[in-house]
Write an enzyme that holds these catalytic residues in place. Structure first.
Site, mmCIF file in Angstrom:
data_model
loop_
_atom_site.group_PDB
_atom_site.id
_atom_site.type_symbol
_atom_site.label_atom_id
_atom_site.label_comp_id
_atom_site.label_asym_id
_atom_site.label_seq_id
_atom_site.Cartn_x
_atom_site.Cartn_y
_atom_site.Cartn_z
ATOM 1 N N ALA A 101 0.806 -1.233 0.000
ATOM 2 C CA ALA A 101 0.000 0.000 0.000
ATOM 3 C C ALA A 101 0.836 1.280 0.000
ATOM 4 C CB ALA A 101 -0.935 -0.008 1.215
ATOM 5 N N GLY B 299 2.576 36.281 -0.118
ATOM 6 C CA GLY B 299 1.467 36.463 0.833
ATOM 7 C C GLY B 299 0.206 35.744 0.398
ATOM 8 N N GLU C 68 0.728 5.642 7.364
ATOM 9 C CA GLU C 68 1.247 4.381 6.792
ATOM 10 C C GLU C 68 2.731 4.195 7.105
ATOM 11 O OE1 GLU C 68 -0.140 2.775 3.102
ATOM 12 O OE2 GLU C 68 -2.117 3.646 3.391
HETATM 13 N N1 COS Z 1 6.836 -8.729 5.217
HETATM 14 C C1 COS Z 1 6.710 -9.936 5.824
HETATM 15 N N2 COS Z 1 7.085 -10.169 7.090
HETATM 16 C C2 COS Z 1 7.624 -9.145 7.775
HETATM 17 C C3 COS Z 1 7.807 -7.875 7.219
HETATM 18 C C4 COS Z 1 7.400 -7.695 5.876
HETATM 19 N N3 COS Z 1 7.528 -6.503 5.254
HETATM 20 N N4 COS Z 1 8.364 -7.054 8.123
HETATM 21 C C5 COS Z 1 8.545 -7.800 9.227
HETATM 22 N N5 COS Z 1 8.105 -9.062 9.019
HETATM 23 C C6 COS Z 1 8.162 -10.175 9.939
HETATM 24 C C7 COS Z 1 9.615 -10.442 10.299
HETATM 25 O O1 COS Z 1 10.205 -11.314 9.355
HETATM 26 C C8 COS Z 1 9.514 -11.055 11.662
HETATM 27 O O2 COS Z 1 9.167 -12.415 11.538
HETATM 28 P P1 COS Z 1 9.998 -13.541 12.366
HETATM 29 O O3 COS Z 1 9.697 -13.229 13.795
HETATM 30 O O4 COS Z 1 9.400 -14.817 11.883
HETATM 31 O O5 COS Z 1 11.434 -13.361 12.013
HETATM 32 C C9 COS Z 1 8.321 -10.348 12.286
HETATM 33 O O6 COS Z 1 7.549 -9.844 11.181
HETATM 34 C C10 COS Z 1 8.714 -9.205 13.169
HETATM 35 O O7 COS Z 1 9.474 -8.296 12.404
HETATM 36 P P2 COS Z 1 10.409 -7.186 13.054
HETATM 37 O O8 COS Z 1 11.312 -7.820 14.065
HETATM 38 O O9 COS Z 1 11.045 -6.457 11.933
HETATM 39 O O10 COS Z 1 9.370 -6.269 13.824
HETATM 40 P P3 COS Z 1 9.585 -4.926 14.599
HETATM 41 O O11 COS Z 1 8.770 -4.991 15.824
HETATM 42 O O12 COS Z 1 11.048 -4.610 14.681
HETATM 43 O O13 COS Z 1 8.835 -3.855 13.658
HETATM 44 C C11 COS Z 1 8.659 -2.065 12.080
HETATM 45 C C12 COS Z 1 9.328 -3.371 12.524
HETATM 46 C C13 COS Z 1 9.093 -0.856 12.864
HETATM 47 C C14 COS Z 1 9.132 -1.939 10.635
HETATM 48 C C15 COS Z 1 7.112 -2.205 12.122
HETATM 49 O O14 COS Z 1 6.650 -2.198 13.439
HETATM 50 C C16 COS Z 1 6.416 -1.111 11.355
HETATM 51 O O15 COS Z 1 6.300 -1.172 10.120
HETATM 52 N N6 COS Z 1 5.925 -0.066 12.066
HETATM 53 C C17 COS Z 1 5.160 0.995 11.451
HETATM 54 C C18 COS Z 1 3.737 0.602 11.391
HETATM 55 C C19 COS Z 1 2.958 1.486 10.492
HETATM 56 O O16 COS Z 1 3.289 1.671 9.337
HETATM 57 N N7 COS Z 1 1.921 2.045 11.044
HETATM 58 C C20 COS Z 1 1.102 2.913 10.283
HETATM 59 C C21 COS Z 1 -0.283 2.692 10.654
HETATM 60 S S1 COS Z 1 -1.125 1.716 9.602
HETATM 61 S S2 COS Z 1 -1.824 3.039 8.351
#
Ligand code: COS
Length: 379
Positions: free
Chosen positions: A241, A340, A363
């Site tokens: 997205a 302005g 996002e």
């Molecule tokens: N696709 C598939 N799997 C994914 C992935 C992706 N893009 N990103 C992470 N994962 C999986 C990882 O592989 C991991 O799996 P395993 O435990 O099996 O290894 C698991 O998810 C956890 O991943 P990770 O350790 O990277 O998680 P974090 O808690 O460090 O989070 C971020 C990473 C910060 C990138 C995540 O929390 C994030 O995207 N935050 C922002 C959220 C967002 O965009 N919010 C907006 C509101 S919605 S509009």
């Protein structure tokens, strides 16, 4: 490699541009001023099939490539970022079902979403779980044939106007992200309530609300995929997205550039049009250069999503981050070109500048995008 659009995509661009310029543009200032959700524009987008783009063909949609959806979002955002969000959030909310939904779930929910009768939304964020998306407090406990959901979501776009919500909740504790599951939740389910409506700086024509789950009963068959797969589904959804938000940002930037350029040709200062001054020409040139670079990155990321590339997390994050930073910078410069007048509500640029700001935040903040990009770079 340049991402040229196909003849069909160019035709669709002309067609949505006609709708955007003819029907949406004249409403944009009023939508912002009144902070009203444009039901009339939702109707137009549904009537002409624009909301079906994001739904697979076998379930009544068009199953368009993400790149096509990006072009459509971009054209709408050029004139009204709020209206562009109707489609962008419909895409975000329906993608978890596309990724992980069963045939039964798709058969049940997609036809009305394709018709634009039911809008979708995405409910991940909570007061205590923003960038740290895994820190969810919402729980889902299996109780017979239903899950019982309790908790609060916040900042939900299309909040209240959407009928269908992709909701993320904890089904087990102590196992990190593996404790998160995804559900399809209908607005009409018992215990589902729309909470506070936010008053915002920009995108004022899209309702951003809290969603409260108070012993909300969700049928067991509405679990998406298996228990514990929710975080992966959420992350894969965001990967798909984010180019759409990049496209929204490109549209905002292009709309601001077009307006500033046309103003500069008419506004006389020092006995000549502003456009004759090198200081203004250089500004417009830089704005055009950045906007085109952002567009190419967004199209590339979208094309990579369509190809199922392994690089998609990194590219989507790059596209969203670069395009939104560009939109913020270009709109600020565009206000400056008008001086302005740019600061006044009589002209659309201050609205575009306010609308641009959110693209750096939602996002996933651009700080989170840079984190995702760095992970991609470092391996
Ligand atoms: N696709 C598939 N799997 C994914 C992935 C992706 N893009 N990103 C992470 N994962 C999986 C990882 O592989 C991991 O799996 P395993 O435990 O099996 O290894 C698991 O998810 C956890 O991943 P990770 O350790 O990277 O998680 P974090 O808690 O460090 O989070 C971020 C990473 C910060 C990138 C995540 O929390 C994030 O995207 N935050 C922002 C959220 C967002 O965009 N919010 C907006 C509101 S919605 S509009």
């Amino acid at each position: 490699m340049q991402y040229e659009l196909t003849e069909e995509q160019e035709t669709l661009r002309r067609s949505i541009r006609d709708l955007a310029q003819g029907i949406i543009a004249p409403r944009a200032a009023e939508i912002d001023e009144k902070a009203e959700f444009p039901e009339d524009i939702w109707e137009q987008l549904a009537k002409y099939g624009w909301l079906s783009l994001v739904i697979p063909e076998e379930y009544g949609g068009t199953g368009a490539p993400v790149l096509t959806t990006c072009v459509v979002i971009e054209e709408i955002a050029k004139v009204c970022a709020s209206s562009a969000l109707i489609l962008a959030v419909h895409s975000l909310g329906s993608t978890p079902i596309t990724i992980a939904g069963s045939h039964e779930q798709k058969t049940r929910y997609f036809p009305r979403m394709a018709a634009g009768e039911h809008l979708a939304a995405f409910a991940l964020t909570e007061p205590g779980a923003g960038s740290d998306a895994s820190a969810l407090g919402t729980t889902a406990v299996l109780d017979g044939d239903h899950y019982r959901l309790n908790g609060t979501k916040c900042f939900i776009s299309n909040g209240g106007v959407a009928e269908i919500y992709s909701v993320f909740a904890m089904t087990s504790h102590g196992v990190g992200t593996k404790g998160i599951s995804a559900f399809i939740v209908e607005k009409s389910f018992p215990g589902f309530r729309i909470g506070k409506m936010e008053h915002k700086m920009g995108i004022r024509g899209n309702p951003t609300t809290e969603i409260l789950f108070e012993d909300c009963l969700v049928p067991r068959e509405n679990l998406l995929g298996k228990e514990g797969e929710g975080f992966r589904i959420a992350m894969q959804t965001l990967d798909k997205a984010r180019p759409g938000i990049g496209a929204q940002a490109v549209g905002i930037a292009q709309g601001a550039l077009d307006f500033a350029a046309s103003y500069a040709k008419q506004r006389i200062q020092f006995k000549q049009p502003l456009a004759a001054l090198p200081a203004i020409q250089f500004k417009l040139a830089d704005m055009a250069m950045h906007t085109e670079a952002a567009r190419q990155l967004v199209y590339k990321a979208a094309a990579m999503v369509d190809k199922g590339s392994k690089e998609v997390s990194k590219l989507s994050a790059m596209a969203k981050c670069f395009a939104s930073d560009t939109a913020m910078w270009v709109t600020t410069e565009a206000v400056q070109v008008l001086g302005g007048y740019g600061y006044m509500k009589e002209y659309p640029l201050e609205r575009m500048m306010r609308d641009a700001k959110i693209t750096q935040i939602y996002e996933g903040t651009n700080e989170v995008q840079r984190l995702v990009i760095a992970r991609g770079v470092l391996g």
